[in-house]
Scaffold this motif. Sequence first.
Motif, PDB file in Angstrom:
ATOM      1  N   SER A   8      47.155  33.450  44.029  1.00  0.00           N
ATOM      2  CA  SER A   8      47.545  34.861  43.929  1.00  0.00           C
ATOM      3  C   SER A   8      48.460  35.080  42.731  1.00  0.00           C
ATOM      4  O   SER A   8      48.341  36.077  42.009  1.00  0.00           O
ATOM      5  CB  SER A   8      48.253  35.325  45.208  1.00  0.00           C
ATOM      6  OG  SER A   8      47.387  35.281  46.315  1.00  0.00           O
ATOM      7  N   ILE A   9      49.379  34.145  42.512  1.00  0.00           N
ATOM      8  CA  ILE A   9      50.290  34.225  41.365  1.00  0.00           C
ATOM      9  C   ILE A   9      49.517  34.069  40.059  1.00  0.00           C
ATOM     10  O   ILE A   9      49.710  34.842  39.107  1.00  0.00           O
ATOM     11  CB  ILE A   9      51.387  33.148  41.476  1.00  0.00           C
ATOM     12  CG1 ILE A   9      52.282  33.428  42.679  1.00  0.00           C
ATOM     13  CG2 ILE A   9      52.219  33.080  40.196  1.00  0.00           C
ATOM     14  CD1 ILE A   9      53.235  32.301  43.022  1.00  0.00           C
ATOM     15  N   ILE A  10      48.635  33.085  40.010  1.00  0.00           N
ATOM     16  CA  ILE A  10      47.862  32.818  38.795  1.00  0.00           C
ATOM     17  C   ILE A  10      46.960  33.989  38.450  1.00  0.00           C
ATOM     18  O   ILE A  10      46.898  34.439  37.292  1.00  0.00           O
ATOM     19  CB  ILE A  10      47.043  31.527  38.971  1.00  0.00           C
ATOM     20  CG1 ILE A  10      47.978  30.311  38.987  1.00  0.00           C
ATOM     21  CG2 ILE A  10      45.999  31.374  37.869  1.00  0.00           C
ATOM     22  CD1 ILE A  10      47.310  29.014  39.392  1.00  0.00           C
ATOM     23  N   MET A  11      46.264  34.537  39.451  1.00  0.00           N
ATOM     24  CA  MET A  11      45.352  35.651  39.199  1.00  0.00           C
ATOM     25  C   MET A  11      46.095  36.933  38.881  1.00  0.00           C
ATOM     26  O   MET A  11      45.615  37.763  38.106  1.00  0.00           O
ATOM     27  CB  MET A  11      44.417  35.830  40.396  1.00  0.00           C
ATOM     28  CG  MET A  11      43.426  34.689  40.552  1.00  0.00           C
ATOM     29  SD  MET A  11      42.258  34.918  41.918  1.00  0.00           S
ATOM     30  CE  MET A  11      41.335  36.332  41.338  1.00  0.00           C
ATOM     31  N   THR A  12      47.280  37.110  39.461  1.00  0.00           N
ATOM     32  CA  THR A  12      48.090  38.290  39.122  1.00  0.00           C
ATOM     33  C   THR A  12      48.518  38.245  37.667  1.00  0.00           C
ATOM     34  O   THR A  12      48.471  39.256  36.955  1.00  0.00           O
ATOM     35  CB  THR A  12      49.339  38.374  40.025  1.00  0.00           C
ATOM     36  OG1 THR A  12      48.931  38.555  41.375  1.00  0.00           O
ATOM     37  CG2 THR A  12      50.229  39.544  39.624  1.00  0.00           C
ATOM     38  N   ASN A  13      48.909  37.067  37.201  1.00  0.00           N
ATOM     39  CA  ASN A  13      49.268  36.912  35.790  1.00  0.00           C
ATOM     40  C   ASN A  13      48.084  37.234  34.885  1.00  0.00           C
ATOM     41  O   ASN A  13      48.260  37.796  33.799  1.00  0.00           O
ATOM     42  CB  ASN A  13      49.760  35.488  35.521  1.00  0.00           C
ATOM     43  CG  ASN A  13      51.226  35.299  35.841  1.00  0.00           C
ATOM     44  OD1 ASN A  13      52.098  35.446  34.981  1.00  0.00           O
ATOM     45  ND2 ASN A  13      51.526  34.993  37.098  1.00  0.00           N
ATOM     46  N   TYR A  14      46.890  36.888  35.331  1.00  0.00           N
ATOM     47  CA  TYR A  14      45.696  37.200  34.547  1.00  0.00           C
ATOM     48  C   TYR A  14      45.431  38.706  34.533  1.00  0.00           C
ATOM     49  O   TYR A  14      45.144  39.287  33.478  1.00  0.00           O
ATOM     50  CB  TYR A  14      44.496  36.454  35.113  1.00  0.00           C
ATOM     51  CG  TYR A  14      43.194  36.789  34.434  1.00  0.00           C
ATOM     52  CD1 TYR A  14      43.039  36.581  33.062  1.00  0.00           C
ATOM     53  CD2 TYR A  14      42.125  37.309  35.154  1.00  0.00           C
ATOM     54  CE1 TYR A  14      41.842  36.886  32.431  1.00  0.00           C
ATOM     55  CE2 TYR A  14      40.923  37.610  34.525  1.00  0.00           C
ATOM     56  CZ  TYR A  14      40.791  37.397  33.164  1.00  0.00           C
ATOM     57  OH  TYR A  14      39.612  37.710  32.533  1.00  0.00           O
TER      58      TYR A  14
END
Length: 307
Positions: free
Chosen positions: A274-280
């Motif tokens: 969720s953190i990684i995809m939010t950054n994307y």
Amino acid sequence: MISNFFSKSKPIHYIVVSLMLLLVYVVNKFKILTTDIDVIVALKQLGLFLICLLSVFVFDFLVTRNNLTKKNSYNIVLFVLFFAILPQTILNSQIVVANFFVLLALRRLISLRTQKDIKKKLFDASFWISIATLFYFWSSVFFVLVFAALLIYAITDLKNYLIPILGIATVAVILISYLIINEIDIVSFATGSFDFSLDFSALNSKPIIVGSTILLSFGLWALFYYIKNIKSQMKSYRPSFKLIIITVILGLVIIAVGPSKDGREFIFLFAPLSIIMTNYLEVISEKWFKETLLWVIILTPVAILLL
């Protein structure tokens, strides 16, 4: 537009996300409940839902407090949608509770960034992971994260490397005392908790294949941008972003060795992905693409229900 609605963090988002989680929980629980619903069953299900909901808020707290994303609500929306994509994760009470304690531990480890109360945070993290291990044995893999945090945050005092052992020992003493008082065989309890499997045939079902494919393919795509973006972060925050990558790797290890292989182990990937995809999502300039990506994730659970 969905992307615009969640692009800024607002109080109403917590209400929307809570209702989304409630809908996902109720729909999937009613599909598997075979006993008549009485007061006891209702209270147990309510308690488990509250743990799921509290997990969302703990996750949001660790993200916002440590600036792992910008000020938006994409992270909690994705976190809840992952439950909808792989509902097997929300159906097992023990793994839900274990994941909650892992989130508490992750919160303490990421806060090591401040270099304050190091011993207390290390003890708390190892203590919470030990508790998680009692509910799901392979949560113990996250002990690696404790020592990885010590190295990543450049904590060199050797005394600090003994603190996690103290946290583990504390839970072990409490557990052994409980087993002795209740006349439960310690060896049988220990051997009964340890189980693993390398048989992935249980994952060979259309809902799990579709859900895991969406989760892992989008996550892997976003991970490339996430790694590339770490250098643009403030120097003091970079270790925290690296710790999230290690969390993903450990989550994949649990999926590989976990005994059930029915999709429930994917729950340990929800927070870091969720953190990684939010950054994307934050760096996507084309609004139509961001909107399309979110709608694909939103509609995937609907498509899975039709399989």
